[in-house]
Design a protein around this motif. Structure first.
Motif, PDB file in Angstrom:
ATOM      1  N   SER A 175     -55.653  -0.879 -54.732  1.00 30.26           N
ATOM      2  CA  SER A 175     -57.040  -0.697 -55.149  1.00 30.26           C
ATOM      3  C   SER A 175     -57.905  -1.831 -54.613  1.00 30.26           C
ATOM      4  O   SER A 175     -57.500  -2.999 -54.656  1.00 30.26           O
ATOM      5  CB  SER A 175     -57.122  -0.668 -56.676  1.00 30.26           C
ATOM      6  N   SER A 176     -59.078  -1.481 -54.107  1.00 27.71           N
ATOM      7  CA  SER A 176     -60.000  -2.476 -53.570  1.00 27.71           C
ATOM      8  C   SER A 176     -61.293  -2.487 -54.385  1.00 27.71           C
ATOM      9  O   SER A 176     -61.911  -1.441 -54.594  1.00 27.71           O
ATOM     10  CB  SER A 176     -60.335  -2.168 -52.101  1.00 27.71           C
ATOM     11  N   ALA A 177     -61.687  -3.657 -54.831  1.00 24.28           N
ATOM     12  CA  ALA A 177     -62.942  -3.796 -55.576  1.00 24.28           C
ATOM     13  C   ALA A 177     -64.134  -3.992 -54.654  1.00 24.28           C
ATOM     14  O   ALA A 177     -65.270  -4.083 -55.126  1.00 24.28           O
ATOM     15  CB  ALA A 177     -62.841  -4.973 -56.544  1.00 24.28           C
ATOM     16  N   GLY A 178     -63.913  -4.045 -53.344  1.00 30.56           N
ATOM     17  CA  GLY A 178     -64.993  -4.276 -52.387  1.00 30.56           C
ATOM     18  C   GLY A 178     -65.560  -2.989 -51.817  1.00 30.56           C
ATOM     19  O   GLY A 178     -65.252  -1.889 -52.271  1.00 30.56           O
ATOM     20  N   ARG A 179     -66.369  -3.121 -50.774  1.00 31.20           N
ATOM     21  CA  ARG A 179     -67.032  -1.968 -50.170  1.00 31.20           C
ATOM     22  C   ARG A 179     -66.107  -1.164 -49.279  1.00 31.20           C
ATOM     23  O   ARG A 179     -66.405  -0.043 -48.911  1.00 31.20           O
ATOM     24  CB  ARG A 179     -68.255  -2.429 -49.361  1.00 31.20           C
ATOM     25  N   SER A 180     -64.975  -1.728 -48.894  1.00 36.48           N
ATOM     26  CA  SER A 180     -64.038  -1.054 -48.013  1.00 36.48           C
ATOM     27  C   SER A 180     -62.616  -1.368 -48.451  1.00 36.48           C
ATOM     28  O   SER A 180     -62.323  -2.483 -48.905  1.00 36.48           O
ATOM     29  CB  SER A 180     -64.235  -1.495 -46.557  1.00 36.48           C
ATOM     30  N   MET A 181     -61.722  -0.380 -48.290  1.00 38.26           N
ATOM     31  CA  MET A 181     -60.328  -0.633 -48.631  1.00 38.26           C
ATOM     32  C   MET A 181     -59.685  -1.594 -47.641  1.00 38.26           C
ATOM     33  O   MET A 181     -58.592  -2.115 -47.886  1.00 38.26           O
ATOM     34  CB  MET A 181     -59.543   0.685 -48.666  1.00 38.26           C
ATOM     35  N   LEU A 182     -60.346  -1.863 -46.515  1.00 36.70           N
ATOM     36  CA  LEU A 182     -59.824  -2.810 -45.526  1.00 36.70           C
ATOM     37  C   LEU A 182     -60.072  -4.260 -45.931  1.00 36.70           C
ATOM     38  O   LEU A 182     -59.472  -5.167 -45.366  1.00 36.70           O
ATOM     39  CB  LEU A 182     -60.453  -2.537 -44.161  1.00 36.70           C
ATOM     40  N   PHE A 183     -60.961  -4.479 -46.920  1.00 36.56           N
ATOM     41  CA  PHE A 183     -61.237  -5.839 -47.379  1.00 36.56           C
ATOM     42  C   PHE A 183     -60.103  -6.273 -48.319  1.00 36.56           C
ATOM     43  O   PHE A 183     -60.227  -6.240 -49.539  1.00 36.56           O
ATOM     44  CB  PHE A 183     -62.577  -5.888 -48.099  1.00 36.56           C
ATOM     45  N   PHE A 184     -58.978  -6.679 -47.736  1.00 40.82           N
ATOM     46  CA  PHE A 184     -57.775  -6.952 -48.528  1.00 40.82           C
ATOM     47  C   PHE A 184     -57.989  -8.067 -49.546  1.00 40.82           C
ATOM     48  O   PHE A 184     -57.295  -8.140 -50.563  1.00 40.82           O
ATOM     49  CB  PHE A 184     -56.598  -7.280 -47.602  1.00 40.82           C
ATOM     50  N   TRP A 185     -58.946  -8.960 -49.284  1.00 46.04           N
ATOM     51  CA  TRP A 185     -59.181 -10.059 -50.223  1.00 46.04           C
ATOM     52  C   TRP A 185     -59.839  -9.570 -51.515  1.00 46.04           C
ATOM     53  O   TRP A 185     -59.942 -10.331 -52.479  1.00 46.04           O
ATOM     54  CB  TRP A 185     -60.041 -11.138 -49.567  1.00 46.04           C
ATOM     55  N   THR A 186     -60.279  -8.294 -51.530  1.00 46.97           N
ATOM     56  CA  THR A 186     -60.866  -7.734 -52.754  1.00 46.97           C
ATOM     57  C   THR A 186     -59.879  -6.810 -53.478  1.00 46.97           C
ATOM     58  O   THR A 186     -60.255  -6.174 -54.454  1.00 46.97           O
ATOM     59  CB  THR A 186     -62.155  -6.948 -52.443  1.00 46.97           C
ATOM     60  N   TRP A 187     -58.632  -6.727 -53.009  1.00 43.37           N
ATOM     61  CA  TRP A 187     -57.670  -5.839 -53.643  1.00 43.37           C
ATOM     62  C   TRP A 187     -57.358  -6.314 -55.064  1.00 43.37           C
ATOM     63  O   TRP A 187     -57.277  -7.513 -55.333  1.00 43.37           O
ATOM     64  CB  TRP A 187     -56.388  -5.771 -52.827  1.00 43.37           C
ATOM     65  N   ARG A 188     -57.186  -5.344 -55.962  1.00 45.03           N
ATOM     66  CA  ARG A 188     -56.869  -5.643 -57.363  1.00 45.03           C
ATOM     67  C   ARG A 188     -55.350  -5.759 -57.510  1.00 45.03           C
ATOM     68  O   ARG A 188     -54.622  -4.767 -57.390  1.00 45.03           O
ATOM     69  CB  ARG A 188     -57.406  -4.535 -58.279  1.00 45.03           C
ATOM     70  N   GLY A 189     -54.886  -6.954 -57.808  1.00 43.84           N
ATOM     71  CA  GLY A 189     -53.452  -7.212 -57.840  1.00 43.84           C
ATOM     72  C   GLY A 189     -52.710  -6.477 -58.936  1.00 43.84           C
ATOM     73  O   GLY A 189     -51.491  -6.297 -58.850  1.00 43.84           O
ATOM     74  N   ASP A 190     -53.416  -6.015 -59.983  1.00 44.25           N
ATOM     75  CA  ASP A 190     -52.735  -5.379 -61.110  1.00 44.25           C
ATOM     76  C   ASP A 190     -52.629  -3.864 -60.967  1.00 44.25           C
ATOM     77  O   ASP A 190     -52.150  -3.186 -61.877  1.00 44.25           O
ATOM     78  CB  ASP A 190     -53.458  -5.709 -62.421  1.00 44.25           C
ATOM     79  N   ARG A 191     -53.061  -3.299 -59.800  1.00 47.92           N
ATOM     80  CA  ARG A 191     -53.056  -1.842 -59.677  1.00 47.92           C
ATOM     81  C   ARG A 191     -52.111  -1.323 -58.583  1.00 47.92           C
ATOM     82  O   ARG A 191     -52.111  -0.125 -58.288  1.00 47.92           O
ATOM     83  CB  ARG A 191     -54.480  -1.333 -59.444  1.00 47.92           C
ATOM     84  N   PHE A 192     -51.322  -2.193 -58.007  1.00 47.79           N
ATOM     85  CA  PHE A 192     -50.356  -1.739 -57.015  1.00 47.79           C
ATOM     86  C   PHE A 192     -49.329  -0.802 -57.668  1.00 47.79           C
ATOM     87  O   PHE A 192     -48.688  -1.155 -58.664  1.00 47.79           O
ATOM     88  CB  PHE A 192     -49.630  -2.937 -56.382  1.00 47.79           C
ATOM     89  N   PHE A 193     -49.190   0.418 -57.118  1.00 50.48           N
ATOM     90  CA  PHE A 193     -48.197   1.401 -57.566  1.00 50.48           C
ATOM     91  C   PHE A 193     -48.357   1.760 -59.043  1.00 50.48           C
ATOM     92  O   PHE A 193     -47.393   2.075 -59.724  1.00 50.48           O
ATOM     93  CB  PHE A 193     -46.767   0.909 -57.275  1.00 50.48           C
ATOM     94  N   GLU A 194     -49.591   1.747 -59.506  1.00 49.28           N
ATOM     95  CA  GLU A 194     -49.896   2.070 -60.903  1.00 49.28           C
ATOM     96  C   GLU A 194     -49.756   3.578 -61.130  1.00 49.28           C
ATOM     97  O   GLU A 194     -50.342   4.393 -60.412  1.00 49.28           O
ATOM     98  CB  GLU A 194     -51.321   1.626 -61.230  1.00 49.28           C
ATOM     99  N   ALA A 195     -48.958   3.969 -62.132  1.00 51.10           N
ATOM    100  CA  ALA A 195     -48.795   5.389 -62.441  1.00 51.10           C
ATOM    101  C   ALA A 195     -50.096   5.944 -63.010  1.00 51.10           C
ATOM    102  O   ALA A 195     -50.830   5.256 -63.733  1.00 51.10           O
ATOM    103  CB  ALA A 195     -47.662   5.575 -63.442  1.00 51.10           C
ATOM    104  N   ILE A 196     -50.399   7.198 -62.701  1.00 50.22           N
ATOM    105  CA  ILE A 196     -51.613   7.858 -63.174  1.00 50.22           C
ATOM    106  C   ILE A 196     -51.242   8.731 -64.364  1.00 50.22           C
ATOM    107  O   ILE A 196     -50.457   9.672 -64.241  1.00 50.22           O
ATOM    108  CB  ILE A 196     -52.262   8.707 -62.067  1.00 50.22           C
ATOM    109  N   ASP A 197     -51.791   8.405 -65.529  1.00 48.05           N
ATOM    110  CA  ASP A 197     -51.496   9.186 -66.749  1.00 48.05           C
ATOM    111  C   ASP A 197     -52.450  10.366 -66.868  1.00 48.05           C
ATOM    112  O   ASP A 197     -53.580  10.308 -66.425  1.00 48.05           O
ATOM    113  CB  ASP A 197     -51.626   8.279 -67.975  1.00 48.05           C
TER     114      ASP A 197
END
Length: 280
Positions: free
Chosen positions: A258-280
């Motif tokens: 997950s990226s909190a920035g304007r682009s998913m390519l902005f890796f420095w804005t990635w949300r560390g707590d959402r990697f491989f998060e299951a969708i309920d």
């Protein structure tokens, strides 16, 4: 032609063939198995956040014309609809190897009018009646179980590529202030449980007429109930209305990152707590 020229042309041809096969394999993979999807809006908060990147499981419900991708490249004037590619699969609202979705699934589907890809939660099955009364979901005349889930908080700042500010229960909130929404835990009759957000009571879609879901169709809603154009709105270029079975693309099971920035390519804005998060 010199040996050097022949070698150069051979290298170019090999590169072209490599690109062709790579695109072909990627196209087959995307059409048959998993389609990437980037969450562009807030309609599924807090289950899905703007900037979540996930893969849609296309094997879950089988295949229809909607399984093929739309190809849109505005810069080059390319606008190819899925039906232009896979119209032969348009089989009177049926699917190949069709599987029945389950109530509560988070589903990516093709909008019946605009043909854009949407993601919402499946609420009403064929034959169900659906109504909201005072913001409470009623299925087949009975209210679903609802529990208080506390609050959902986020920063009041521009979000995603569209740079829109979130709506807040505690508005007016200044930029970079704390934006709060009320959270509720909703449980469907089949036991599926998930959280929904409420911005304020008395919103236009908090009280609706009774909708009856036709055969071969489904009723979808966003979890961010006051900020979702879904099946509660008549089928138009904005409203979704009832969605035909053949328009289902696949089920969303897990957020990859997950990226909190304007682009998913902005890796420095990635949300560390959402990697491989299951969708309920």
């Amino acid at each position: 032609m010199s040996e050097e020229s022949q070698g150069f042309m051979g290298a170019i041809w090999e590169t072209i063939k490599t690109i062709f096969w790579a695109l072909l394999i990627a196209g087959v993979f995307r059409t048959l198995f998993f389609q990437p999807f980037w969450i562009p809006s807030s309609s599924m908060k807090d289950t899905l956040l703007i900037g979540d990147f996930l893969f849609v499981n296309k094997m879950a419900y089988g295949y229809s014309y909607a399984s093929c991708p739309n190809i849109k490249i505005a810069r080059f004037g390319v606008d190819i609809d899925a039906k232009d590619i896979c119209g032969f699969l348009d089989r009177d609202n049926s699917r190949l190897f069709g599987g029945e979705p389950e109530q509560g699934d988070v589903v990516v589907f093709r909008h019946p009018v605009t043909h854009q890809d949407y993601i919402k939660r499946l609420i009403g099955m064929p034959g169900d009646t659906v109504q909201l009364k005072g913001g409470v979901l009623h299925l087949n005349g009975e209210p679903v179980q609802v529990q208080d889930g506390g609050t959902f908080s986020e920063m009041k700042e521009p979000q995603g590529p569209e740079q829109r500010f979130p709506r807040c229960s505690n508005d007016p909130v200044g930029e970079f202030g704390t934006c709060v929404k009320q959270r509720q835990i909703e449980t469907l009759p089949n036991g599926v449980t998930y959280s929904t957000l409420n911005i304020r009571n008395g919103e236009d879609l908090d009280d609706t007429k009774v909708f009856t879901v036709p055969d071969g169709h489904y009723f979808f809603m966003g979890d961010n109930r006051d900020n979702s154009l879904d099946s509660r709105v008549t089928q138009t270029s904005f409203g979704v209305g009832m969605v035909p079975y053949e328009n289902l693309i696949g089920r969303a099971d897990r957020v990859m990152f997950s990226s909190a920035g304007r682009s998913m390519l902005f890796f420095w804005t990635w949300r560390g707590d959402r990697f491989f998060e299951a969708i309920d």
